[in-house]
Design a protein around this motif. Structure first.
Motif, PDB file in Angstrom:
ATOM      1  N   LEU A   1      63.982  25.956   0.440  1.00  0.00           N
ATOM      2  CA  LEU A   1      62.936  25.503   1.359  1.00  0.00           C
ATOM      3  C   LEU A   1      61.691  26.366   1.183  1.00  0.00           C
ATOM      4  N   ASP A   2      60.525  25.742   1.264  1.00  0.00           N
ATOM      5  CA  ASP A   2      59.251  26.435   1.415  1.00  0.00           C
ATOM      6  C   ASP A   2      58.935  27.394   0.258  1.00  0.00           C
ATOM      7  N   LEU A   3      58.431  26.837  -0.826  1.00  0.00           N
ATOM      8  CA  LEU A   3      58.116  27.646  -2.014  1.00  0.00           C
ATOM      9  C   LEU A   3      56.835  28.450  -1.811  1.00  0.00           C
ATOM     10  N   GLU A   4      56.897  29.747  -2.105  1.00  0.00           N
ATOM     11  CA  GLU A   4      55.645  30.490  -2.196  1.00  0.00           C
ATOM     12  C   GLU A   4      55.140  30.382  -3.629  1.00  0.00           C
ATOM     13  N   ALA A   5      53.908  30.840  -3.874  1.00  0.00           N
ATOM     14  CA  ALA A   5      53.280  30.540  -5.167  1.00  0.00           C
ATOM     15  C   ALA A   5      54.102  31.045  -6.352  1.00  0.00           C
ATOM     16  N   SER A   6      54.629  32.264  -6.247  1.00  0.00           N
ATOM     17  CA  SER A   6      55.372  32.812  -7.391  1.00  0.00           C
ATOM     18  C   SER A   6      56.602  31.959  -7.679  1.00  0.00           C
ATOM     19  N   GLU A   7      57.182  31.372  -6.639  1.00  0.00           N
ATOM     20  CA  GLU A   7      58.351  30.509  -6.826  1.00  0.00           C
ATOM     21  C   GLU A   7      57.926  29.155  -7.381  1.00  0.00           C
ATOM     22  N   ASP A   8      56.798  28.684  -6.895  1.00  0.00           N
ATOM     23  CA  ASP A   8      56.294  27.377  -7.299  1.00  0.00           C
ATOM     24  C   ASP A   8      56.100  27.332  -8.819  1.00  0.00           C
ATOM     25  N   GLN A   9      55.658  28.470  -9.384  1.00  0.00           N
ATOM     26  CA  GLN A   9      55.449  28.506 -10.834  1.00  0.00           C
ATOM     27  C   GLN A   9      56.747  28.406 -11.614  1.00  0.00           C
ATOM     28  N   GLN A  10      57.846  28.918 -11.006  1.00  0.00           N
ATOM     29  CA  GLN A  10      59.117  28.906 -11.727  1.00  0.00           C
ATOM     30  C   GLN A  10      59.946  27.664 -11.445  1.00  0.00           C
ATOM     31  N   ALA A  11      59.576  26.932 -10.403  1.00  0.00           N
ATOM     32  CA  ALA A  11      60.422  25.826  -9.952  1.00  0.00           C
ATOM     33  C   ALA A  11      60.487  24.731 -11.022  1.00  0.00           C
ATOM     34  N   SER A  12      61.691  24.204 -11.229  1.00  0.00           N
ATOM     35  CA  SER A  12      61.830  23.105 -12.178  1.00  0.00           C
ATOM     36  C   SER A  12      61.517  21.782 -11.486  1.00  0.00           C
ATOM     37  N   VAL A  13      61.689  21.805 -10.158  1.00  0.00           N
ATOM     38  CA  VAL A  13      61.387  20.599  -9.387  1.00  0.00           C
ATOM     39  C   VAL A  13      60.629  21.052  -8.158  1.00  0.00           C
ATOM     40  N   ASP A  14      59.564  20.364  -7.820  1.00  0.00           N
ATOM     41  CA  ASP A  14      59.013  20.659  -6.502  1.00  0.00           C
ATOM     42  C   ASP A  14      58.648  19.380  -5.780  1.00  0.00           C
ATOM     43  N   MET A  15      58.680  19.517  -4.470  1.00  0.00           N
ATOM     44  CA  MET A  15      58.610  18.314  -3.659  1.00  0.00           C
ATOM     45  C   MET A  15      57.926  18.633  -2.341  1.00  0.00           C
ATOM     46  N   ASN A  16      57.068  17.720  -1.907  1.00  0.00           N
ATOM     47  CA  ASN A  16      56.425  17.852  -0.601  1.00  0.00           C
ATOM     48  C   ASN A  16      56.961  16.763   0.302  1.00  0.00           C
ATOM     49  N   ILE A  17      57.302  17.157   1.508  1.00  0.00           N
ATOM     50  CA  ILE A  17      57.893  16.207   2.457  1.00  0.00           C
ATOM     51  C   ILE A  17      57.027  16.161   3.709  1.00  0.00           C
ATOM     52  N   VAL A  18      56.666  14.971   4.121  1.00  0.00           N
ATOM     53  CA  VAL A  18      55.901  14.788   5.354  1.00  0.00           C
ATOM     54  C   VAL A  18      56.761  13.937   6.273  1.00  0.00           C
ATOM     55  N   MET A  19      56.951  14.402   7.490  1.00  0.00           N
ATOM     56  CA  MET A  19      57.922  13.764   8.373  1.00  0.00           C
ATOM     57  C   MET A  19      57.464  13.782   9.827  1.00  0.00           C
ATOM     58  N   THR A  20      57.896  12.787  10.589  1.00  0.00           N
ATOM     59  CA  THR A  20      57.534  12.722  12.016  1.00  0.00           C
ATOM     60  C   THR A  20      58.572  13.445  12.871  1.00  0.00           C
ATOM     61  N   GLY A  21      58.231  13.613  14.144  1.00  0.00           N
ATOM     62  CA  GLY A  21      59.142  14.216  15.104  1.00  0.00           C
ATOM     63  C   GLY A  21      60.424  13.407  15.276  1.00  0.00           C
ATOM     64  N   GLN A  22      60.350  12.110  15.036  1.00  0.00           N
ATOM     65  CA  GLN A  22      61.535  11.242  15.119  1.00  0.00           C
ATOM     66  C   GLN A  22      62.396  11.366  13.865  1.00  0.00           C
ATOM     67  N   GLY A  23      61.957  12.143  12.892  1.00  0.00           N
ATOM     68  CA  GLY A  23      62.730  12.299  11.668  1.00  0.00           C
ATOM     69  C   GLY A  23      62.508  11.191  10.653  1.00  0.00           C
ATOM     70  N   GLU A  24      61.381  10.473  10.780  1.00  0.00           N
ATOM     71  CA  GLU A  24      61.051   9.422   9.802  1.00  0.00           C
ATOM     72  C   GLU A  24      60.128  10.008   8.738  1.00  0.00           C
ATOM     73  N   PHE A  25      60.330   9.589   7.503  1.00  0.00           N
ATOM     74  CA  PHE A  25      59.462  10.081   6.433  1.00  0.00           C
ATOM     75  C   PHE A  25      58.127   9.351   6.439  1.00  0.00           C
ATOM     76  N   ILE A  26      57.069  10.080   6.123  1.00  0.00           N
ATOM     77  CA  ILE A  26      55.771   9.451   5.881  1.00  0.00           C
ATOM     78  C   ILE A  26      55.459   9.498   4.398  1.00  0.00           C
ATOM     79  N   GLU A  27      55.824  10.604   3.766  1.00  0.00           N
ATOM     80  CA  GLU A  27      55.531  10.707   2.343  1.00  0.00           C
ATOM     81  C   GLU A  27      56.494  11.682   1.678  1.00  0.00           C
TER      82      GLU A  27
END
Ligand SMILES: O=c1nc[nH]c2c1ncn2[C@H]1C[C@H](O)[C@@H](COP(=O)(O)OP(=O)(O)OP(=O)(O)O)O1
Ligand SMILES: [Mg+2]
Length: 450
Positions: free
Chosen positions: A175-201
């Motif tokens: 969870l929650d990549l900082e920049a140094s991790e972001d550079q090493q990550a093989s996969v990265d993903m951004n999640i946008v979600m509502t309070g009801q637990g529904e995805f927006i993006e």
């Protein structure tokens, strides 16, 4: 490989949402997430975009930018280049879409809201921190429009937050990549979600790598848990702004305990009294919101209670999560002790325990009472002080004694041949799980609090 500060895979960096950071915008926030800092403001304009003119519908858009020295090396200002980069345009569209998903634009009426997200320091997660911060600024702005009677009704439909997740070499999904991790990550993903637990993006990408369906599920799970924490914090923060909690009468000699359980409270009062310390509990702050105990361990639940209340009250806070682990029931009710039969219904919980143990002979009715105590300072979850205490005994077939609370009448202490409810408060504290945990805490908390 290990994460910085020994951060767990499912742990957010410390974050803070400072509301009303600027004086001019209708809503403004300084959003910090680790070293990432974004100023988010929401402005209200009495105009509509061309495609809505002649309708009663409103609009929300966003702009995103980064200061030159938000990055390790100076980045040229986009104004100097004369145009925005593709990345900037993509991010500001994302922020706008996210905000529009939780607002009823018809109820907003013929006006526009502009969310400005200006990154002053970038250490990974700037777009998700922008969304989380911009949402809070939006919530503040809309509340102000209602207070000022510009809007008859709040058009906000739900809460909203965003976070990044990714897959790190040797570690896996985090969870929650900082920049140094972001550079090493093989996969990265951004999640946008509502309070009801529904995805927006969801924006998930492999970089010279692929990811499986089960890794995707794990990423979604981590992201969901992170977003739940952010939204919980936003809600507390918002509540706190509407009713500031008065902590002015608390002296240095007061310990705040994040419990609503009167039985626990009186035990803590007695145990701390010998140190000359006063105890306050959540019952002394009636407006504090309920905390959902969503953790899977005593420690997680105790941290949740202590961290949340420490953040809201801006004071060091102690929390207790405890429960009964019965061997014949494979450790149940455990963390579910309070909600075993009915929510906080001691009689129903005891009756269910007796029923579940029907026919189990004396020698197989052994059980352990467990307490995890967590002492938390405001907004420093990484420094939480965690101690445990236990007491072993047997579950009686018939309740005995009138003292204590909860499962006490059913818990036999073999050394004393008495149930916990047949002991005086002092006698119980000398041998109980909570007493033992507090004796463990006693050894360390003064140094920790300094
Ligand atoms: O010494 C004890 N003697 C008898 N029963 C006990 C004891 N200690 C915990 N228990 C029971 C009460 C509750 O059913 C559950 C704890 O649940 P737990 O969530 O930690 O406490 P809670 O909800 O009552 O109060 P709060 O969360 O506000 O601190 O185990
Ligand atoms: Mg509880």
């Amino acid at each position: 490989m290990q994460r910085n500060h020994n951060r767990g895979t499912a742990e957010l960096r410390p974050f803070e949402i400072t509301a009303n950071y600027l004086k001019n915008p209708e809503g403004s926030v300084l959003m910090t997430l680790g070293a990432t800092k974004v100023i988010c403001s929401v402005s209200v304009e009495d105009s509509q975009p061309p495609f809505l003119r002649g309708t009663e519908k409103g609009w929300i858009s966003a702009e995103y930018s980064m200061l030159p020295r938000a990055t390790k090396e100076r980045t040229r200002r986009e104004a100097t280049k004369g145009r925005q980069t593709g990345r900037t345009i993509e991010i500001q569209r994302l922020i706008g879409r996210a905000l529009r998903a939780v607002v009823d634009l018809e109820k907003l009426g013929p006006r526009s809201l502009v969310a400005d997200c200006d990154v002053i320091q970038a250490d990974g997660g700037t777009r998700t921190a922008s969304i989380t911060g911009a949402f809070f600024a939006l919530k503040l702005a809309l509340a102000r429009l209602v207070t000022n009677k510009v809007l008859p009704e709040n058009p906000l439909k739900d809460d909203l937050a965003a976070i990044s997740v990714g897959i790190l070499p040797e570690i896996g999904p985090v969870l929650d990549l900082e920049a140094s991790e972001d550079q090493q990550a093989s996969v990265d993903m951004n999640i946008v979600m509502t309070g009801q637990g529904e995805f927006i993006e969801l924006q998930g990408t492999g970089e010279e790598a692929t990811f499986s369906g089960s890794q995707l599920n794990e990423l979604l799970y981590l992201g969901t848990k992170g977003i739940e924490q952010l939204i919980t914090a936003q809600r507390y923060q918002f509540d706190k702004l509407q009713h500031p909690y008065d902590t002015s009468d608390l002296s240095q000699n007061t310990v705040v305990i994040a419990t609503r359980n009167a039985g626990k409270a009186s035990e803590f009062k007695a145990m701390f009294a010998s140190d000359g310390l006063q105890v306050k509990t959540l019952n002394d702050f009636p407006d504090l919101p309920e905390i959902e105990e969503t953790g899977k361990t005593f420690e997680e639940n105790a941290r949740l209670k202590a961290d949340t209340i420490a953040r809201v009250l801006d004071l060091p806070v102690l929390a207790d999560d405890s429960g009964l682990q019965v061997a014949a029931l494979h450790g149940r009710p455990g963390i579910y002790s309070a909600r075993y039969a009915g929510d906080h219904n001691d009689a129903a919980n005891n009756a269910k325990l007796l029923y579940e143990l029907t026919g189990v002979p004396k020698e197989k009715r052994n059980a352990t009472f467990h307490t995890t105590l967590v002492f938390a300072k405001p907004n420093q979850p990484e420094n939480d002080l965690v101690v445990d205490g236990e007491v072993n005994g047997y579950i009686l077939g018939i309740p005995r004694g009138d003292n204590g609370f909860g499962y006490d009448p059913l818990f036999l202490v073999p050394e004393l041949d008495k149930s916990l409810a047949e002991l005086t408060a002092d006698e119980k504290n000398k041998i109980s799980h909570r007493g033992n945990a507090l004796r463990n805490l006693e050894k360390v908390w003064r140094d920790w609090l300094k």
